[in-house]
Design an enzyme around this catalytic site. Structure first.
Site, PDB file in Angstrom:
ATOM      1  N   PHE A 178      -2.162   7.223  -0.345  1.00  0.00           N
ATOM      2  CA  PHE A 178      -2.914   5.987  -0.571  1.00  0.00           C
ATOM      3  C   PHE A 178      -3.484   5.518   0.758  1.00  0.00           C
ATOM      4  O   PHE A 178      -2.742   5.177   1.679  1.00  0.00           O
ATOM      5  CB  PHE A 178      -2.061   4.868  -1.183  1.00  0.00           C
ATOM      6  CG  PHE A 178      -2.899   3.645  -1.454  1.00  0.00           C
ATOM      7  CD1 PHE A 178      -3.623   3.531  -2.630  1.00  0.00           C
ATOM      8  CD2 PHE A 178      -3.007   2.624  -0.511  1.00  0.00           C
ATOM      9  CE1 PHE A 178      -4.440   2.422  -2.868  1.00  0.00           C
ATOM     10  CE2 PHE A 178      -3.823   1.520  -0.744  1.00  0.00           C
ATOM     11  CZ  PHE A 178      -4.540   1.420  -1.923  1.00  0.00           C
ATOM     12  N   LYS A 225      -2.802  -4.656   7.472  1.00  0.00           N
ATOM     13  CA  LYS A 225      -1.768  -5.469   6.842  1.00  0.00           C
ATOM     14  C   LYS A 225      -1.103  -6.452   7.826  1.00  0.00           C
ATOM     15  O   LYS A 225      -1.674  -7.476   8.113  1.00  0.00           O
ATOM     16  CB  LYS A 225      -0.764  -4.568   6.116  1.00  0.00           C
ATOM     17  CG  LYS A 225      -1.441  -3.859   4.919  1.00  0.00           C
ATOM     18  CD  LYS A 225      -0.491  -3.436   3.830  1.00  0.00           C
ATOM     19  CE  LYS A 225      -1.254  -3.130   2.551  1.00  0.00           C
ATOM     20  NZ  LYS A 225      -1.560  -1.728   2.318  1.00  0.00           N
ATOM     21  N   ASP A 237      -1.717   7.014   9.294  1.00  0.00           N
ATOM     22  CA  ASP A 237      -2.027   5.743   8.629  1.00  0.00           C
ATOM     23  C   ASP A 237      -0.739   4.928   8.582  1.00  0.00           C
ATOM     24  O   ASP A 237       0.130   5.153   7.744  1.00  0.00           O
ATOM     25  CB  ASP A 237      -2.580   5.999   7.222  1.00  0.00           C
ATOM     26  CG  ASP A 237      -2.975   4.689   6.528  1.00  0.00           C
ATOM     27  OD1 ASP A 237      -2.567   3.619   7.015  1.00  0.00           O
ATOM     28  OD2 ASP A 237      -3.671   4.754   5.490  1.00  0.00           O
TER      29      ASP A 237
HETATM   30  C1  LIG Z   1      -2.845  -1.048   1.995  1.00  0.00           C
HETATM   31  C2  LIG Z   1      -3.105   0.271   2.608  1.00  0.00           C
HETATM   32  C3  LIG Z   1      -4.409   0.666   2.952  1.00  0.00           C
HETATM   33  C4  LIG Z   1      -5.624  -0.153   2.594  1.00  0.00           C
HETATM   34  O1  LIG Z   1      -5.621  -1.425   3.165  1.00  0.00           O
HETATM   35  P1  LIG Z   1      -6.571  -2.566   2.553  1.00  0.00           P
HETATM   36  O2  LIG Z   1      -6.434  -3.699   3.532  1.00  0.00           O
HETATM   37  O3  LIG Z   1      -6.041  -2.893   1.194  1.00  0.00           O
HETATM   38  O4  LIG Z   1      -7.939  -2.004   2.500  1.00  0.00           O
HETATM   39  C5  LIG Z   1      -4.572   1.876   3.587  1.00  0.00           C
HETATM   40  N1  LIG Z   1      -3.522   2.664   3.869  1.00  0.00           N
HETATM   41  C6  LIG Z   1      -2.258   2.324   3.542  1.00  0.00           C
HETATM   42  C7  LIG Z   1      -1.137   3.232   3.909  1.00  0.00           C
HETATM   43  C8  LIG Z   1      -2.009   1.123   2.879  1.00  0.00           C
HETATM   44  O5  LIG Z   1      -0.774   0.801   2.534  1.00  0.00           O
END
Ligand SMILES: *Cc1c(COP(=O)(O)O)cnc(C)c1O
Length: 405
Positions: free
Chosen positions: A146, A260, A231
């Protein structure tokens, strides 16, 4: 005279249903106030927040130091665009680079934008530095990933509901099984620009890769002149008990995507951080964002960096996380099939025959604890790192009451 009744939970939810797109299925709780690990709904009921905005609220709701930094900046200047310099920008970039042990910072807003930015930078690096033929660069990603919701990012999602009807998709990605080194080795070619991974897969259900996997990925990347992009949008900034989830294996990435919790639960702040050799490929006009690195975002981001620099939250996550995993571990074989995760972060897989994830989340909400299922039958537990041990136990008592068989 009859008093006019305040709107109720049902009335607020009806408004959402009528006027907002139906791209989420929230629990039927309407939050009106938050402080620390607790929120209060429009009818005055209190709930313990065991989700933390998917790790956006690592410092809890309205952390005083973060609110103070925001209020201070609101009284000065909030937006300049990047057409001009402002006095928070360079300081934020330097402080974030120092915290993360990197050399350069690319500021954006949402997590998806940070991932998009890392993809663009990695491709340009492949053409200009590695020497991949124009248009041929590929990025290897993991199944069940994700990374956000943009068209390019869902192009390499393996979740059909994230992709259906949204094509045509962006080419240039190879998906391999998460945790399999053989699959990764077989996927790397001379045209591979980068490997993009979550060091722990959050949305997939807090999936921790096998021990040694991440350091072996690093080694493969080094052998083939391939960038490692971590990520850490959900796993980073203290969530797992270290600054980064990668730190547990002593692994460094070439690029980290952050988001986040970087915005302190106040506003969206994201970034790509990494080496000058990679991020240095960008030139004026090639990439940007009107709001990225705005003064308010930078002021809040600097306050987040100050909180993380003490190590206090990482330590809380380690210590309270050990307690969380010890208690959840006692449920394995008693209504719980498996518990995964690290620090104050757990994926609790409900055993067959128990409630579904949604039903369990609703039962927990009825007991005053908010968390949310991911996948069908996994609860994602991610309390704010500011939570007290007594509150943590209160939430765990509720989980035990709902799941124990
Ligand atoms: C939440 C998340 C994203 C996307 O972030 P948004 O601010 O919702 O666009 C990307 N990578 C990971 C691992 C995430 O948990």
């Amino acid at each position: 005279m009859t008093a006019i009744a305040a709107p109720t939970t049902g009335q607020f939810i009806a408004l959402d249903d009528e006027w907002s797109t139906h791209n989420y299925h929230p629990l039927p709780v309407v939050i009106a106030h938050g402080e620390g690990a607790w929120v209060t709904d429009v009818e005055g009921r209190r709930y313990l927040d065991f989700l933390s905005g998917y790790s956006s609220l690592n410092f809890g709701h309205r952390h005083p130091a973060l609110v103070a930094a925001a209020v201070e900046q609101l009284g000065r200047v909030t937006l300049t665009s990047r057409a001009f310099h402002h006095d928070q920008f360079g300081l934020f970039c330097r402080e974030l680079a120092e915290l993360t042990g990197t050399e350069m910072v690319l500021t954006m807003n949402s997590g998806a934008e940070a991932v998009e930015s890392a993809i663009k930078v990695a491709r340009k690096w492949a053409y200009r530095v590695k020497g991949v033929p124009e248009g041929a660069a590929r990025i290897v990603v993991a199944g069940s990933n994700f990374h956000g919701r943009t068209t390019t990012i869902v192009s390499f999602s393996t979740d059909e509901s994230a992709r259906a009807d949204f094509g045509p998709f962006t080419p240039g990605f190879t998906v391999v099984e998460y945790g399999s080194l053989d699959a990764l080795r077989a996927a790397i070619t001379p045209d591979t620009a980068a490997v993009l991974l979550e060091p722990i897969q959050g949305e997939a259900g807090v999936v921790v890769p096998p021990p040694g996997y991440l350091s072996a990925v690093r080694q493969l990347c080094d052998e083939h002149d391939v960038l490692l992009i971590a990520d850490e949008i959900q796993s980073g900034l203290g969530r797992t008990g270290d600054l980064f989830a990668l730190d547990h294996e002593g692994v460094r990435a070439d690029l980290y995507t952050l988001g986040k919790a970087l915005g302190g639960g106040i506003l969206p702040v994201s970034a790509v951080v990494g080496s000058r050799a990679v991020l240095g490929v960008l030139r004026p006009g090639e990439h940007g964002s009107t709001f990225g690195g705005n003064p308010l975002a930078c002021a809040v981001g600097r306050a987040v960096v100050r909180l993380l620099a003490t190590g206090e939250f990482q330590q809380r996550s380690r210590e309270l996380g050990a307690h969380l995993h010890a208690r959840l571990g006692e449920l394995v074989g008693h209504g719980v099939a498996e518990v995964r995760g690290r620090g104050l972060w757990a994926g609790v897989v409900i055993a067959p025959g128990g409630p579904g994830g949604r039903a369990a989340s609703e039962a927990l909400a009825a007991k005053g604890v908010l968390c949310k299922e991911t996948q069908e039958s996994t609860l994602r537990v991610a309390p704010p790192l500011v939570i007290s041990r007594a509150d943590l136990d209160h939430g765990l008592d509720a989980i035990e009451a709902v799941l124990r068989r």
